[in-house]
Design a protein around this motif. Structure first.
Motif, short mmCIF file in Angstrom:
data_model
loop_
_atom_site.label_atom_id
_atom_site.label_comp_id
_atom_site.label_asym_id
_atom_site.label_seq_id
_atom_site.Cartn_x
_atom_site.Cartn_y
_atom_site.Cartn_z
N UNK A 280 1.76 -3.55 -0.44
CA UNK A 280 3.04 -2.84 -0.56
C UNK A 280 3.37 -2.12 0.74
N UNK A 281 2.39 -1.46 1.33
CA UNK A 281 2.60 -0.75 2.59
C UNK A 281 3.02 -1.73 3.68
N UNK A 282 2.36 -2.88 3.73
CA UNK A 282 2.68 -3.87 4.76
C UNK A 282 4.05 -4.49 4.53
N UNK A 283 4.29 -4.94 3.31
CA UNK A 283 5.53 -5.67 3.03
C UNK A 283 6.77 -4.80 3.17
N UNK A 284 6.63 -3.51 2.89
CA UNK A 284 7.79 -2.61 3.02
C UNK A 284 7.77 -1.83 4.33
N UNK A 285 6.76 -2.07 5.14
CA UNK A 285 6.60 -1.35 6.41
C UNK A 285 6.69 0.16 6.19
N UNK A 286 5.96 0.61 5.21
CA UNK A 286 5.91 2.03 4.91
C UNK A 286 5.06 2.74 5.97
N UNK A 287 5.55 3.86 6.43
CA UNK A 287 4.82 4.68 7.40
C UNK A 287 4.00 5.71 6.61
N UNK A 288 2.69 5.64 6.76
CA UNK A 288 1.79 6.53 6.02
C UNK A 288 1.08 7.45 7.01
N UNK A 289 1.17 8.75 6.77
CA UNK A 289 0.54 9.71 7.67
C UNK A 289 0.07 10.93 6.87
N UNK A 290 -0.59 11.83 7.55
CA UNK A 290 -1.08 13.05 6.92
C UNK A 290 -0.59 14.28 7.66
N UNK A 291 -0.88 15.42 7.08
CA UNK A 291 -0.56 16.70 7.71
C UNK A 291 -1.84 17.51 7.78
N UNK A 292 -2.16 17.99 8.98
CA UNK A 292 -3.32 18.85 9.16
C UNK A 292 -2.84 20.18 9.72
#
Length: 364
Positions: A280-292
């Motif tokens: 799903x992340x690849x096919x929709x080109x979702x940007x996944x990140x975190x907050x520190x």
């Protein structure tokens, strides 16, 4: 120390009361030396300290990831107070200034700090992160640049809660939420509620909060949510997702609600690892990140508070003295609780001679 405590009126103060967490999970109130501000630092008389989930986690589990309570530790990193002394290189005009404390000391020479990402400095010293003591005591020191002046119309409580508000600001920035945007937020705890408020202030017109507790769902409506749902409910596609729950099913379920090229920001800390829908992340080109934590957020936080775009005072539901720190740390178990605040300088009880004010809670 260039200036002394209480505008040079009290030279007798040499010790302070501190709430200390021990490796065995015990909490004691102890007398400790008042710290001396070094070059570039200020000494602050602490007014208010918000209780964070990390504080309760250290109390109940003794560790967060690789950070382990191996020696006595003062908790608390959401703090405000008044500057009462300054170290070398700091103007004495700052004595008497009310401040919100940004509780971190990065190495200014690190590559991350030089790039403006000082929150990622590998040499960071952060309040209440073992072995660095926090603010559940009467006095603390911090670099002068990390003691942010607050106007009189900002309460001590709101000044202390600039710290968790900064987490929400960092999350909304990472999610790139702006005018007319839509966002799904998982979790209606303090950070989730602050994320909703900041998203509204940023111009988001659709702010959906997912939360299992029906009472908390209604609270979310008061703090910016345009819609509230139970976890797993189907929602219209959104441009951004912010997880403030740390719960794996919430994260995985929300991914499917993201539009193509949507952004997912992980804020909650519930588990070290989790399964993710890679296709799903690849096919929709979702940007996944975190907050520190955060960097360069305090001016924005104070502007949001003073403008009335964010309400922190209404989030305080419990007030405690230093001797009631354990009750404050356990306040998250009280139905209706949102945010507990400890006041290290509460006056001593006139009959007992000890600092044991009656804790107050507002669960309405």
């Amino acid at each position: 120390m260039h200036a002394t405590i209480d505008d040079e009126s009290d030279l007798s103060i040499r010790t302070m009361r501190s709430s200390v967490l021990h490796p065995d999970g015990g909490l004691t109130v102890e007398d400790r030396p008042v710290p001396t501000p070094g070059p570039g630092e200020v000494l602050i008389r602490v007014s208010a300290v918000g209780v964070c989930g990390s504080d309760t986690h250290y109390l109940r589990h003794g560790r967060i990831g690789t950070h382990v309570v191996e020696t006595p530790l003062v908790l608390g990193h959401e703090a405000s107070g008044t500057i009462v002394a300054v170290g070398g290189g700091v103007s004495r005009s700052r004595v008497g200034e009310r401040v919100s404390i940004e509780p971190q000391t990065p190495d200014p020479a690190s590559d991350e700090s030089r790039r403006g990402l000082y929150n990622l400095c590998p040499h960071m010293r952060f309040y209440a992160t073992p072995p660095v003591d926090g603010a559940l005591c009467e006095f603390v020191t911090i670099g002068a640049a990390f003691a942010h002046s607050v106007p009189d119309r900002v309460s001590d409580e709101a000044a202390a809660l600039c710290e968790p508000l900064s987490v929400a600001i960092a999350a909304i920035r990472k999610a790139d939420v702006g005018m007319g945007d839509s966002v799904l937020i998982a979790g209606a705890g303090p950070i989730g509620l602050m994320c909703a408020q900041v998203a509204r202030a940023a111009g988001a017109t659709t702010i959906v909060v997912s939360e299992p507790d029906p009472d908390r769902r209604e609270v979310a409506r008061r703090f910016g949510a345009t819609d509230v749902v139970s976890p797993g409910a189907t929602v219209d596609p959104v441009g951004a997702f912010i997880d403030a729950s740390g719960v794996e099913p919430a994260v995985i379920g929300a991914m499917s609600a993201l539009r193509p090229a949507g952004r997912a920001v992980l804020v909650g800390m519930g588990t070290d690892t989790m399964a993710l829908p890679v296709s799903l992340i690849q096919n929709r080109e979702i940007v996944l990140t975190g907050v520190y934590r955060y960097a360069n957020t305090w001016p924005t936080a104070l502007s949001l508070i003073t403008s009335g775009r964010v309400d922190l005072d209404s989030m305080v539901t419990g007030r405690f003295g230093l001797d009631d720190t354990r009750a404050a740390l356990d306040a998250d178990r009280i139905p209706g609780s949102i945010k507990a605040v400890v006041y290290p300088g509460m006056p001593r009880h006139p009959t007992s001679g000890t600092d044991r004010p009656t804790p107050t809670t507002d669960n309405t």
